[in-house]
Design a protein around this motif. Structure first.
Motif, PDB file in Angstrom:
ATOM      1  N   ARG A 170       4.689 -33.943  -2.332  1.00  0.00           N
ATOM      2  CA  ARG A 170       4.995 -33.754  -1.074  1.00  0.00           C
ATOM      3  C   ARG A 170       5.245 -32.426  -0.620  1.00  0.00           C
ATOM      4  O   ARG A 170       5.004 -31.871   0.670  1.00  0.00           O
ATOM      5  CB  ARG A 170       6.399 -34.702  -0.783  1.00  0.00           C
ATOM      6  CG  ARG A 170       6.780 -34.793   0.719  1.00  0.00           C
ATOM      7  CD  ARG A 170       8.317 -35.014   0.885  1.00  0.00           C
ATOM      8  NE  ARG A 170       9.176 -33.920   0.222  1.00  0.00           N
ATOM      9  CZ  ARG A 170       9.607 -32.945   0.800  1.00  0.00           C
ATOM     10  NH1 ARG A 170       8.850 -32.618   2.272  1.00  0.00           N
ATOM     11  NH2 ARG A 170      10.373 -32.149   0.144  1.00  0.00           N
ATOM     12  N   GLN A 171       5.820 -31.701  -1.701  1.00  0.00           N
ATOM     13  CA  GLN A 171       5.948 -30.223  -1.263  1.00  0.00           C
ATOM     14  C   GLN A 171       4.671 -29.516  -0.909  1.00  0.00           C
ATOM     15  O   GLN A 171       4.642 -28.483  -0.266  1.00  0.00           O
ATOM     16  CB  GLN A 171       6.800 -29.731  -2.405  1.00  0.00           C
ATOM     17  CG  GLN A 171       8.196 -30.282  -2.397  1.00  0.00           C
ATOM     18  CD  GLN A 171       9.049 -29.729  -3.435  1.00  0.00           C
ATOM     19  OE1 GLN A 171       8.760 -28.836  -4.344  1.00  0.00           O
ATOM     20  NE2 GLN A 171      10.401 -30.118  -3.519  1.00  0.00           N
ATOM     21  N   ASP A 174      18.082 -15.272  -7.563  1.00  0.00           N
ATOM     22  CA  ASP A 174      17.503 -16.288  -6.576  1.00  0.00           C
ATOM     23  C   ASP A 174      16.742 -17.320  -7.227  1.00  0.00           C
ATOM     24  O   ASP A 174      16.801 -18.498  -6.635  1.00  0.00           O
ATOM     25  CB  ASP A 174      16.328 -15.566  -5.686  1.00  0.00           C
ATOM     26  CG  ASP A 174      16.995 -14.613  -4.568  1.00  0.00           C
ATOM     27  OD1 ASP A 174      18.154 -14.737  -4.700  1.00  0.00           O
ATOM     28  OD2 ASP A 174      16.328 -13.858  -4.046  1.00  0.00           O
ATOM     29  N   GLU A 175      16.015 -17.304  -8.436  1.00  0.00           N
ATOM     30  CA  GLU A 175      15.268 -18.434  -9.163  1.00  0.00           C
ATOM     31  C   GLU A 175      16.010 -19.089 -10.154  1.00  0.00           C
ATOM     32  O   GLU A 175      15.542 -20.007 -10.542  1.00  0.00           O
ATOM     33  CB  GLU A 175      13.918 -17.885  -9.275  1.00  0.00           C
ATOM     34  CG  GLU A 175      13.001 -17.464  -8.183  1.00  0.00           C
ATOM     35  CD  GLU A 175      11.836 -16.721  -8.560  1.00  0.00           C
ATOM     36  OE1 GLU A 175      11.176 -17.006  -9.831  1.00  0.00           O
ATOM     37  OE2 GLU A 175      10.961 -16.134  -7.757  1.00  0.00           O
ATOM     38  N   GLU A 230       9.220 -19.350  -4.727  1.00  0.00           N
ATOM     39  CA  GLU A 230      10.238 -20.586  -4.820  1.00  0.00           C
ATOM     40  C   GLU A 230       9.743 -22.068  -4.682  1.00  0.00           C
ATOM     41  O   GLU A 230      10.613 -22.936  -4.919  1.00  0.00           O
ATOM     42  CB  GLU A 230      11.290 -20.166  -4.214  1.00  0.00           C
ATOM     43  CG  GLU A 230      12.025 -18.893  -4.754  1.00  0.00           C
ATOM     44  CD  GLU A 230      13.266 -18.341  -3.883  1.00  0.00           C
ATOM     45  OE1 GLU A 230      13.698 -18.855  -3.007  1.00  0.00           O
ATOM     46  OE2 GLU A 230      13.527 -17.024  -4.211  1.00  0.00           O
ATOM     47  N   TYR A 231       8.594 -22.126  -3.943  1.00  0.00           N
ATOM     48  CA  TYR A 231       8.401 -23.520  -3.201  1.00  0.00           C
ATOM     49  C   TYR A 231       7.041 -23.991  -3.779  1.00  0.00           C
ATOM     50  O   TYR A 231       6.855 -24.842  -4.411  1.00  0.00           O
ATOM     51  CB  TYR A 231       8.592 -23.275  -1.866  1.00  0.00           C
ATOM     52  CG  TYR A 231       8.910 -24.874  -1.274  1.00  0.00           C
ATOM     53  CD1 TYR A 231      10.010 -25.670  -1.054  1.00  0.00           C
ATOM     54  CD2 TYR A 231       7.788 -25.331  -0.526  1.00  0.00           C
ATOM     55  CE1 TYR A 231      10.002 -26.981  -0.508  1.00  0.00           C
ATOM     56  CE2 TYR A 231       7.742 -26.845  -0.064  1.00  0.00           C
ATOM     57  CZ  TYR A 231       8.675 -27.438   0.001  1.00  0.00           C
ATOM     58  OH  TYR A 231       8.850 -28.624   0.432  1.00  0.00           O
ATOM     59  N   LYS A 264      13.862 -31.178   3.959  1.00  0.00           N
ATOM     60  CA  LYS A 264      14.017 -32.609   3.349  1.00  0.00           C
ATOM     61  C   LYS A 264      14.734 -32.197   1.917  1.00  0.00           C
ATOM     62  O   LYS A 264      15.465 -33.060   1.596  1.00  0.00           O
ATOM     63  CB  LYS A 264      12.548 -32.874   2.968  1.00  0.00           C
ATOM     64  CG  LYS A 264      12.139 -34.018   1.757  1.00  0.00           C
ATOM     65  CD  LYS A 264      12.637 -35.476   2.249  1.00  0.00           C
ATOM     66  CE  LYS A 264      11.965 -36.234   1.263  1.00  0.00           C
ATOM     67  NZ  LYS A 264      12.725 -36.381  -0.100  1.00  0.00           N
ATOM     68  N   GLU A 265      14.228 -30.998   1.315  1.00  0.00           N
ATOM     69  CA  GLU A 265      15.134 -30.883   0.099  1.00  0.00           C
ATOM     70  C   GLU A 265      16.833 -30.545   0.060  1.00  0.00           C
ATOM     71  O   GLU A 265      17.410 -31.127  -0.536  1.00  0.00           O
ATOM     72  CB  GLU A 265      14.657 -29.467  -0.715  1.00  0.00           C
ATOM     73  CG  GLU A 265      13.239 -29.411  -0.919  1.00  0.00           C
ATOM     74  CD  GLU A 265      12.299 -29.054   0.094  1.00  0.00           C
ATOM     75  OE1 GLU A 265      12.736 -29.054   1.257  1.00  0.00           O
ATOM     76  OE2 GLU A 265      11.056 -29.695  -0.059  1.00  0.00           O
ATOM     77  N   LYS A 274       7.871 -14.720  -1.293  1.00  0.00           N
ATOM     78  CA  LYS A 274       9.275 -15.410  -1.936  1.00  0.00           C
ATOM     79  C   LYS A 274       9.071 -16.845  -1.870  1.00  0.00           C
ATOM     80  O   LYS A 274       9.365 -17.704  -2.686  1.00  0.00           O
ATOM     81  CB  LYS A 274      10.445 -14.834  -1.081  1.00  0.00           C
ATOM     82  CG  LYS A 274      11.717 -15.163  -1.509  1.00  0.00           C
ATOM     83  CD  LYS A 274      12.942 -14.509  -1.142  1.00  0.00           C
ATOM     84  CE  LYS A 274      14.422 -14.514  -1.672  1.00  0.00           C
ATOM     85  NZ  LYS A 274      14.835 -16.103  -1.727  1.00  0.00           N
ATOM     86  N   ASP A 311      18.154 -34.070   0.869  1.00  0.00           N
ATOM     87  CA  ASP A 311      18.067 -34.782  -0.520  1.00  0.00           C
ATOM     88  C   ASP A 311      19.575 -34.385  -1.158  1.00  0.00           C
ATOM     89  O   ASP A 311      20.369 -35.250  -1.745  1.00  0.00           O
ATOM     90  CB  ASP A 311      16.929 -34.620  -1.227  1.00  0.00           C
ATOM     91  CG  ASP A 311      15.721 -35.332  -0.903  1.00  0.00           C
ATOM     92  OD1 ASP A 311      16.029 -36.080   0.085  1.00  0.00           O
ATOM     93  OD2 ASP A 311      14.805 -34.993  -1.377  1.00  0.00           O
ATOM     94  N   GLU A 334       7.421 -36.125  -5.142  1.00  0.00           N
ATOM     95  CA  GLU A 334       8.271 -35.175  -4.346  1.00  0.00           C
ATOM     96  C   GLU A 334       7.584 -33.607  -4.786  1.00  0.00           C
ATOM     97  O   GLU A 334       7.340 -33.309  -3.570  1.00  0.00           O
ATOM     98  CB  GLU A 334       9.374 -34.973  -5.309  1.00  0.00           C
ATOM     99  CG  GLU A 334      10.407 -33.940  -4.653  1.00  0.00           C
ATOM    100  CD  GLU A 334      10.564 -33.777  -3.220  1.00  0.00           C
ATOM    101  OE1 GLU A 334      10.341 -34.805  -2.481  1.00  0.00           O
ATOM    102  OE2 GLU A 334      11.024 -32.819  -2.539  1.00  0.00           O
TER     103      GLU A 334
END
Lengths: 261, 261
Positions: free
Chosen positions: A163-164, B101-102, A102-103, B139-140, A98, B143, A160
């Motif tokens: 960075r992720q 979720d997405e 999502e990331y 961090k997200e 997941k 922000d 950004e």
């Protein structure tokens, strides 16, 4: 009867090919040429209305979403189990896959698109490009194509996402270091390894400055273990027609520059 | 022994409370006051390093991510099955909960945050606010707090999220219309209904112009069926301390205006 509609081995397509090859599942391969926009053609949208690969058709039943396809493939086909047997282990695996969806995947994907789409559409006239856009079923995908084919994403957003990617690499390296085992969840090779590898596979090419032997030794050792698996080799040697037909120039140079200070 | 750390019944917390109440699972409730930023306190981050609710601790094992928690809860506890028994049905359910979720959840969540956070932080000095921010592990999330507490998101992004909410509502209504059955997947009540309802629950309050008897009759009929369930009632009557302690003014008015032409 299992039909798999997919592009070259990479990203979400690679994720499904890895699971199929690890299980040793036979399937009919249907190559969908993304550089020819075949995923937006009517014949394909009849199979997946979202206009995206990969998608499988098993005994007449259509399933899209690579992460869900892999859980289904593991559940219904013979071969080694790619999920922990216990429910807590399954939950931990699901949290990893997941998180990739999502990331880790969106961050990498936006950076890759920002670099790649200009090359894909450079031979189209504005009218031809607009005609291609009109065939894309999802508004979000249309926007992504339009932005990346023209001005690209603003530097602030690229930074950004980069960075992720860095945060993601550190997170994977730390998890492997902490448990000291071979695979993402520990001793068992699972869909979590497959999900992470499907995204990380091109990184030693474009992100050497953040994924390397010195900064992320546990991640690199895991990567090398992944590259030695028969399943990985079988998946990565599937036809890669885009690499043959489209010259994607200066990949390393572009990826290593975008989103940096 | 099952410990559940949660906020008031809403969004991702509601998702988990609904599953627990539908199954009839006993648990120790630990209320985490989001308006007091308790989810960012050290004691809580020892349980969930992400600083987010809900999280469960079952026989010493910690699980976060509401969608994963619900699959785990369904698998390990007695009570009615909340997932289809067959693997294809499971895959279809997973595609719905993944989509929530997405897509559906982020769109609703950004709009709600943009409206809500100003109220939550209005009594803090800039120094106090900065101190709160420093405790947020992701961090997200930092922000998101910073942007929504100050200038808010740009109108263009609010408009896009609102369009995604509209698209979502139409998608759910169409699915229900097409199969003509009571629940998202058809005859069986599943975690797909729970995931969708956890997000849609406040919509008749803030989005009457896009979710109503005339435009989305099948969605509204499903919503009313959801509201009649004992599980839903048991979850929604859990303590809602934020509603008692924080005056969140003009919700309907603000939500119905933001992101509109």
């Amino acid at each position: 009867m299992l039909d798999v509609y997919h592009a070259e081995p990479g990203a979400n397509t690679l994720k499904v090919l890895l699971a199929l090859k690890e299980k040793g599942v036979d399937f009919n391969s249907h190559y969908v040429a993304l550089n020819k926009f075949e995923q937006h053609e009517e014949w394909f949208k009849k199979i997946n209305p979202n206009g995206q690969v990969p998608v499988i058709v098993h005994d007449g039943k259509v399933i899209n979403e690579s992460t869900v396809i892999n859980e289904y493939v593991d559940a219904v086909f013979e071969g080694p189990a790619l999920r922990p047997a216990d429910e807590y282990g399954k939950a931990m695996m699901r949290i990893w896959t997941k998180w990739v969806d999502e990331y880790f995947c969106p961050a990498l994907s936006y950076l890759a698109w920002n670099w790649m789409i200009k090359s894909l559409v450079k031979d189209l006239t504005p009218e031809e490009f607009e005609a291609k856009l009109q065939k894309i079923p999802l508004k979000e995908q249309q926007d992504k194509w339009r932005i990346t084919a023209t001005e690209g994403y603003p530097e602030e957003r690229l930074k950004e996402w980069r960075r992720q990617v860095e945060t993601s690499v550190t997170k994977i390296d730390s998890a492997l270091r902490e448990h000291g085992k071979d695979w993402i969840l520990g001793d068992q090779f699972t869909l979590a390894d497959i999900s992470v590898f499907a995204m990380a596979h091109p990184m030693p090419m474009g992100y050497q400055d953040i994924m390397n032997e010195e900064d992320t030794p546990h991640l690199m050792a895991w990567y090398n273990r992944m590259m030695e698996r028969d399943g990985t080799n079988a998946a990565l040697t599937m036809p890669n027609k885009m690499r043959e037909e489209v010259k994607l120039d200066d990949r390393v140079d572009v990826l290593s520059k975008q989103g940096k200070e």
